[in-house]
Design a protein around this motif. Structure first.
Motif, PDB file in Angstrom:
ATOM      1  N   UNK A  87       9.160   3.790  18.975  1.00 47.23           N
ATOM      2  CA  UNK A  87      10.450   3.092  18.961  1.00 47.23           C
ATOM      3  C   UNK A  87      11.602   4.088  19.074  1.00 47.23           C
ATOM      4  N   UNK A  88      11.498   5.221  18.363  1.00 41.65           N
ATOM      5  CA  UNK A  88      12.530   6.245  18.466  1.00 41.65           C
ATOM      6  C   UNK A  88      12.590   6.864  19.842  1.00 41.65           C
ATOM      7  N   UNK A  89      11.425   7.154  20.419  1.00 43.67           N
ATOM      8  CA  UNK A  89      11.393   7.735  21.764  1.00 43.67           C
ATOM      9  C   UNK A  89      12.036   6.812  22.791  1.00 43.67           C
ATOM     10  N   UNK A  90      11.656   5.554  22.752  1.00 43.63           N
ATOM     11  CA  UNK A  90      12.116   4.638  23.779  1.00 43.63           C
ATOM     12  C   UNK A  90      13.603   4.360  23.630  1.00 43.63           C
ATOM     13  N   UNK A  91      14.110   4.339  22.397  1.00 47.42           N
ATOM     14  CA  UNK A  91      15.545   4.170  22.177  1.00 47.42           C
ATOM     15  C   UNK A  91      16.302   5.365  22.740  1.00 47.42           C
ATOM     16  N   UNK A  92      15.810   6.566  22.487  1.00 41.10           N
ATOM     17  CA  UNK A  92      16.447   7.777  23.020  1.00 41.10           C
ATOM     18  C   UNK A  92      16.505   7.724  24.539  1.00 41.10           C
ATOM     19  N   UNK A  93      15.393   7.352  25.172  1.00 38.76           N
ATOM     20  CA  UNK A  93      15.356   7.275  26.630  1.00 38.76           C
ATOM     21  C   UNK A  93      16.325   6.220  27.165  1.00 38.76           C
ATOM     22  N   UNK A 101      11.664  14.342  11.858  1.00 35.13           N
ATOM     23  CA  UNK A 101      12.798  14.337  10.930  1.00 35.13           C
ATOM     24  C   UNK A 101      13.867  15.337  11.352  1.00 35.13           C
ATOM     25  N   UNK A 102      13.441  16.540  11.714  1.00 38.08           N
ATOM     26  CA  UNK A 102      14.403  17.561  12.131  1.00 38.08           C
ATOM     27  C   UNK A 102      15.175  17.155  13.376  1.00 38.08           C
ATOM     28  N   UNK A 103      14.478  16.570  14.348  1.00 37.09           N
ATOM     29  CA  UNK A 103      15.154  16.125  15.563  1.00 37.09           C
ATOM     30  C   UNK A 103      16.169  15.037  15.282  1.00 37.09           C
ATOM     31  N   UNK A 104      15.805  14.090  14.425  1.00 35.25           N
ATOM     32  CA  UNK A 104      16.720  12.998  14.090  1.00 35.25           C
ATOM     33  C   UNK A 104      17.973  13.531  13.397  1.00 35.25           C
ATOM     34  N   UNK A 105      17.805  14.486  12.497  1.00 33.76           N
ATOM     35  CA  UNK A 105      18.951  15.060  11.784  1.00 33.76           C
ATOM     36  C   UNK A 105      19.887  15.773  12.763  1.00 33.76           C
ATOM     37  N   UNK A 159      16.950   7.048  14.659  1.00 36.85           N
ATOM     38  CA  UNK A 159      15.844   8.004  14.783  1.00 36.85           C
ATOM     39  C   UNK A 159      15.380   8.480  13.409  1.00 36.85           C
ATOM     40  N   UNK A 160      16.342   8.678  12.508  1.00 36.94           N
ATOM     41  CA  UNK A 160      15.987   9.100  11.152  1.00 36.94           C
ATOM     42  C   UNK A 160      15.187   8.014  10.437  1.00 36.94           C
ATOM     43  N   UNK A 162      11.437   8.425   9.069  1.00 40.13           N
ATOM     44  CA  UNK A 162      11.145   8.105   7.681  1.00 40.13           C
ATOM     45  C   UNK A 162       9.977   7.148   7.538  1.00 40.13           C
ATOM     46  N   UNK A 163       9.871   6.187   8.463  1.00 39.12           N
ATOM     47  CA  UNK A 163       8.728   5.269   8.440  1.00 39.12           C
ATOM     48  C   UNK A 163       7.415   6.011   8.659  1.00 39.12           C
ATOM     49  N   UNK A 164       7.427   6.984   9.565  1.00 39.02           N
ATOM     50  CA  UNK A 164       6.213   7.772   9.809  1.00 39.02           C
ATOM     51  C   UNK A 164       5.773   8.461   8.520  1.00 39.02           C
ATOM     52  N   UNK A 165       6.718   9.067   7.809  1.00 33.81           N
ATOM     53  CA  UNK A 165       6.395   9.736   6.548  1.00 33.81           C
ATOM     54  C   UNK A 165       5.853   8.732   5.535  1.00 33.81           C
ATOM     55  N   UNK A 166       6.448   7.562   5.481  1.00 31.69           N
ATOM     56  CA  UNK A 166       6.012   6.528   4.536  1.00 31.69           C
ATOM     57  C   UNK A 166       4.562   6.110   4.800  1.00 31.69           C
ATOM     58  N   UNK A 167       4.206   5.956   6.088  1.00 30.20           N
ATOM     59  CA  UNK A 167       2.825   5.601   6.424  1.00 30.20           C
ATOM     60  C   UNK A 167       1.862   6.754   6.152  1.00 30.20           C
TER      61      UNK A 167
END
Length: 392
Positions: free
Chosen positions: A219-225, A282-286, A369-370, A374-379
């Motif tokens: 979802x983050x990748x596709x939004x960025x694109x 996380x670093x990229x989103x920040x 993106x953040x 964060x969802x990835x970390x939660x899973x």
């Protein structure tokens, strides 16, 4: 087929779908002018492509478990060619949306099978390694597509991009007809109905966690694109060719992440690689968010943050995909369909939702993106193993 041949054919069969997703990104402004629609309307093209691309994978996957991979793949590629032809023959905005929907419905076959073909042949560390090779190869198409799209649009207009996609689809269909050999022998196929097959796969708690990580990352990748072209265009008077060059800068880092997964598959644990991938996300989103707060560094941070996020995604995708499909030797098509279908459907719906936001700027992109990272970390946090899957 050798392992390398299978990787090459797998990369080729998804190439048209990957190019369709990014080919027109540098030309979105020109397309909006030519079609007499607002710039905000063009991201809907990607949504109309991604939603059927996700939905139809749920159909192709179980069908391939029952009838084999080859016939399902060839039918899907034929449907993709039809969608490309519709856009080329009737170059209007409504037909662009309809044709994109048909393209997505067709190439969903390749999107589903690219996750199950490797499972047909490999297990364990080899499965991660070969999925890493596939992830590296798959990135070549979206890496080159914006350059090709920007050049075609500049010299021949936006319709030429869809002529290129039509020709590419026809060539891939021909090559697959001649060279692709069935990877799922008849004795390993099953006739379980579609719904029980999905229930069987989804019961596995570990599969659900990997699925959640893949959906959030994608979802983050596709939004960025989808929004990069618009955000980059606000930073200055950039041509479509310049935007396409900036757009592809983060993509080699995805390639690097996938390469790291292949190189370390036999040495590092899956969990270690996934935590490293999460750090990249996380670093990229920040960084993207910080660029929105510091306008003088906006474009630089947009590209740099995107690169770090893409690196994390490149490492996560082959690892999470391999761990998700590993338990399902007879349901690899169904598991692959759930992974690809859910990720792309989720990405398409995410684009539709973000289209309802009053404004999309770099701060909003960074925040979203953040949230995905964060969802990835939660899973990833639960350490316990999945519930045992029930019998077939």
């Amino acid at each position: 087929m050798s392992g390398l041949s299978l990787v090459l054919l797998t990369v080729l069969m998804v190439a048209a779908g990957q190019m369709t997703q990014t080919l027109y990104v540098p030309a979105m402004g020109d397309m909006a002018d030519a079609l007499q629609v607002s710039g905000q309307a063009l991201p809907l093209v990607m949504a109309f492509y991604l939603i059927p691309y996700g939905l139809f994978q749920f159909v192709y996957g179980p069908l391939s478990d029952r009838y084999g991979r080859r016939p399902v793949l060839l039918v899907g590629l034929g449907i993709y060619v039809l969608g490309s032809a519709l856009i080329l023959l009737v170059p209007t905005y409504p037909m662009l949306l309809l044709g994109s929907f048909v393209q997505g419905a067709g190439t969903a076959a390749a999107g589903s099978l690219c996750r199950s073909l490797m499972r047909d042949r490999f297990e364990g560390a080899e499965l991660v390694r070969y999925n890493g090779y596939v992830s590296m190869g798959i990135m070549l198409a979206p890496l080159l597509a914006p350059l090709a799209g920007g050049w075609l649009n500049l010299h021949f207009g936006w319709q030429s991009m869809y002529g290129f996609l039509l020709a590419t689809g026809l060539v891939i269909l021909l090559v697959m007809s001649l060279c692709f050999r069935e990877t799922l022998p008849a004795e390993r196929r099953h006739v379980q109905p579609m719904l029980p097959a999905y229930q069987y796969v989804l019961h596995h708690g570990g599969f659900r966690r990997q699925l959640g990580m893949l959906i959030a990352t994608f979802a983050g990748l596709i939004l960025y694109e989808a929004v990069f072209s618009v955000l980059a265009g606000r930073q200055g008077n950039l041509t479509s060719a310049e935007i396409s060059l900036l757009f592809i800068l983060p993509l080699p880092l995805y390639f690097g992440g996938a390469m790291l997964a292949s190189m370390k598959a036999a040495v590092w644990s899956v969990r270690r690689m996934q935590w490293l991938a999460s750090a990249g996300l996380l670093g990229g989103a920040v960084l993207v968010l910080a660029g929105g707060l510091l306008p003088e560094l906006g474009l630089f941070m947009l590209v740099l943050g995107g690169g770090l996020y893409f690196a994390g995604a490149g490492l996560l995708f082959p690892v999470a995909t391999s761990k998700a499909v590993a338990p399902f030797s007879q349901h690899a098509g169904t598991a692959g369909a759930l992974l690809g279908g859910s990720a792309n459907l989720g990405g398409g719906l995410f684009l539709l939702v973000q289209g309802l936001l009053p404004e999309m700027d770099q701060r909003v992109l960074g925040g979203l993106l953040l949230a995905c990272a964060g969802l990835v970390v939660w899973f990833l946090l639960p350490e316990e193993e999945a519930l045992p899957a029930p019998g077939v």
